[in-house]
Motif scaffolding. Structure first.
Motif, short mmCIF file in Angstrom:
data_model
loop_
_atom_site.label_atom_id
_atom_site.label_comp_id
_atom_site.label_asym_id
_atom_site.label_seq_id
_atom_site.Cartn_x
_atom_site.Cartn_y
_atom_site.Cartn_z
N GLU A 162 67.60 39.07 17.62
CA GLU A 162 68.04 37.87 16.90
C GLU A 162 67.85 37.25 17.66
OE1 GLU A 162 70.98 38.44 13.89
OE2 GLU A 162 69.69 40.66 12.76
N LEU A 163 67.42 36.55 18.89
CA LEU A 163 67.42 35.86 19.48
C LEU A 163 65.73 34.87 19.60
CD1 LEU A 163 67.69 38.19 22.88
CD2 LEU A 163 69.64 35.85 22.03
N ALA A 164 66.18 33.16 19.37
CA ALA A 164 65.84 32.25 19.21
C ALA A 164 64.46 32.60 20.48
CB ALA A 164 65.69 30.98 19.07
N ALA A 165 63.16 33.18 20.32
CA ALA A 165 62.55 32.87 21.23
C ALA A 165 62.26 31.69 21.90
CB ALA A 165 60.99 33.49 20.38
N GLY A 166 62.05 32.35 23.31
CA GLY A 166 61.71 30.66 24.46
C GLY A 166 63.23 30.35 24.86
N SER A 167 64.51 30.60 23.77
CA SER A 167 65.95 30.05 24.05
C SER A 167 66.46 29.89 25.32
CB SER A 167 66.74 30.43 23.00
OG SER A 167 67.23 31.17 23.07
N ALA A 168 67.53 28.95 26.81
CA ALA A 168 67.87 28.83 27.02
C ALA A 168 68.45 30.98 26.61
CB ALA A 168 68.85 27.74 26.74
N MET A 169 69.01 30.73 25.39
CA MET A 169 70.29 32.27 25.40
C MET A 169 68.86 33.33 26.20
SD MET A 169 72.71 33.26 24.84
CE MET A 169 73.76 32.67 24.10
N ALA A 170 68.25 33.54 24.86
CA ALA A 170 67.13 34.72 25.74
C ALA A 170 66.51 34.86 27.10
CB ALA A 170 65.65 34.28 24.39
N ASN A 171 66.31 33.59 27.36
CA ASN A 171 65.90 33.58 28.87
C ASN A 171 66.91 34.13 29.77
OD1 ASN A 171 63.34 33.46 28.42
ND2 ASN A 171 63.63 30.83 28.84
N GLY A 172 68.30 33.81 29.72
CA GLY A 172 69.65 33.78 30.53
C GLY A 172 70.26 35.40 30.47
N ILE A 173 70.03 36.22 29.16
CA ILE A 173 70.28 37.20 29.03
C ILE A 173 69.86 38.22 29.38
CG2 ILE A 173 71.90 37.05 27.00
CD1 ILE A 173 68.42 38.86 26.22
N LYS A 174 68.18 38.05 29.52
CA LYS A 174 67.22 38.79 30.34
C LYS A 174 67.71 39.36 31.98
CE LYS A 174 63.35 37.86 28.01
NZ LYS A 174 62.04 37.05 27.53
N LYS A 175 68.33 38.11 31.79
CA LYS A 175 68.86 37.77 33.87
C LYS A 175 71.07 38.74 33.52
CE LYS A 175 66.53 34.17 35.36
NZ LYS A 175 66.24 32.36 35.31
N ALA A 200 72.22 30.45 14.97
CA ALA A 200 72.44 30.64 15.90
C ALA A 200 72.42 31.62 16.56
CB ALA A 200 73.40 29.02 16.84
N SER A 201 73.33 32.07 16.69
CA SER A 201 73.65 33.22 16.37
C SER A 201 72.15 34.57 16.56
CB SER A 201 74.37 33.74 15.38
OG SER A 201 76.15 33.18 15.42
N SER A 202 73.52 35.88 17.96
CA SER A 202 72.07 36.49 18.17
C SER A 202 73.20 37.48 17.96
CB SER A 202 71.72 36.22 19.57
OG SER A 202 72.09 36.44 20.31
N ARG A 203 72.43 39.22 17.88
CA ARG A 203 73.34 40.15 17.50
C ARG A 203 73.19 40.89 18.50
NH1 ARG A 203 70.64 42.94 12.75
NH2 ARG A 203 69.43 43.74 14.15
N VAL A 204 74.39 41.77 19.04
CA VAL A 204 74.11 42.64 20.16
C VAL A 204 74.93 44.40 19.47
CG1 VAL A 204 75.20 43.37 22.31
CG2 VAL A 204 75.07 40.90 22.14
N THR A 205 73.73 45.07 20.11
CA THR A 205 74.34 46.56 19.60
C THR A 205 74.33 47.49 20.61
OG1 THR A 205 73.33 46.43 17.29
CG2 THR A 205 73.90 48.27 18.51
N PHE A 206 75.37 47.82 20.65
CA PHE A 206 76.04 49.11 21.77
C PHE A 206 76.08 49.82 21.81
CE2 PHE A 206 78.58 45.14 23.30
CZ PHE A 206 77.96 45.28 24.36
N GLU A 207 75.12 50.87 21.65
CA GLU A 207 74.90 52.65 21.06
C GLU A 207 75.78 53.17 22.92
OE1 GLU A 207 71.81 52.79 17.93
OE2 GLU A 207 70.66 51.83 19.51
#
Length: 154
Positions: free
Chosen positions: A113-126, A90-97
């Protein structure tokens, strides 16, 4: 069966230094000024980190682990809802360069590593665009944006 994943990449240029950008991401007292949250950790590989709402309730909104840290140029963390923290899938990954770019910094944030179509994937786009615009504003002008602002109705 493997789950379908997606990623989100955001690049911005900030008139600042790598040290100041890295500090803004990792120091709670700075993050609260542009994010409304504090990123709390000792920032050592393997350590946990928490994304804590900077208000009276101080609720933990996101949790994860520090994967890689190379101040002031790179930080990699996992990212999950607290209710799903025990499930690695259920974890995704964030990389700051963070890269010096003449008299500014190029900050690339890759959330993958976001689940496609998930609430998390949709939320982070905003979420990421407004948070990173606020970070840029804070470092360039001394004042972050209201990341909780809502669009005015037509």
């Amino acid at each position: 069966m493997t789950k379908e994943t997606t990623s989100f990449v955001y690049v911005t240029y900030i008139r600042s230094t790598p040290d100041k950008v890295f500090a803004a991401i990792t120091k709670p007292e700075i993050a609260r000024r542009y994010w409304g949250h504090e990123n709390v950790s000792d920032w050592k590989p393997g350590s946990k980190w928490e994304h804590v709402r900077a208000n009276e309730e101080r609720t933990v909104q996101i949790v994860g682990k520090v994967i890689e840290v190379s101040p002031p140029t790179r930080l990699v963390i996992t990212w999950a809802n607290p209710s799903q923290a025990s499930d690695p899938s259920a974890s995704s990954r964030v990389t700051f360069e963070i890269e010096e770019y003449e008299d500014m910094v190029r900050l690339t944030v890759t959330h993958d590593e976001l689940a496609a179509g998930s609430a998390m994937a949709n939320g982070i786009k905003k979420g990421w665009p407004v948070v990173l615009a606020s970070l840029k504003s804070l470092l360039e002008t001394g004042q972050g944006l209201d990341v909780f602002a809502k669009p005015k109705s037509a």
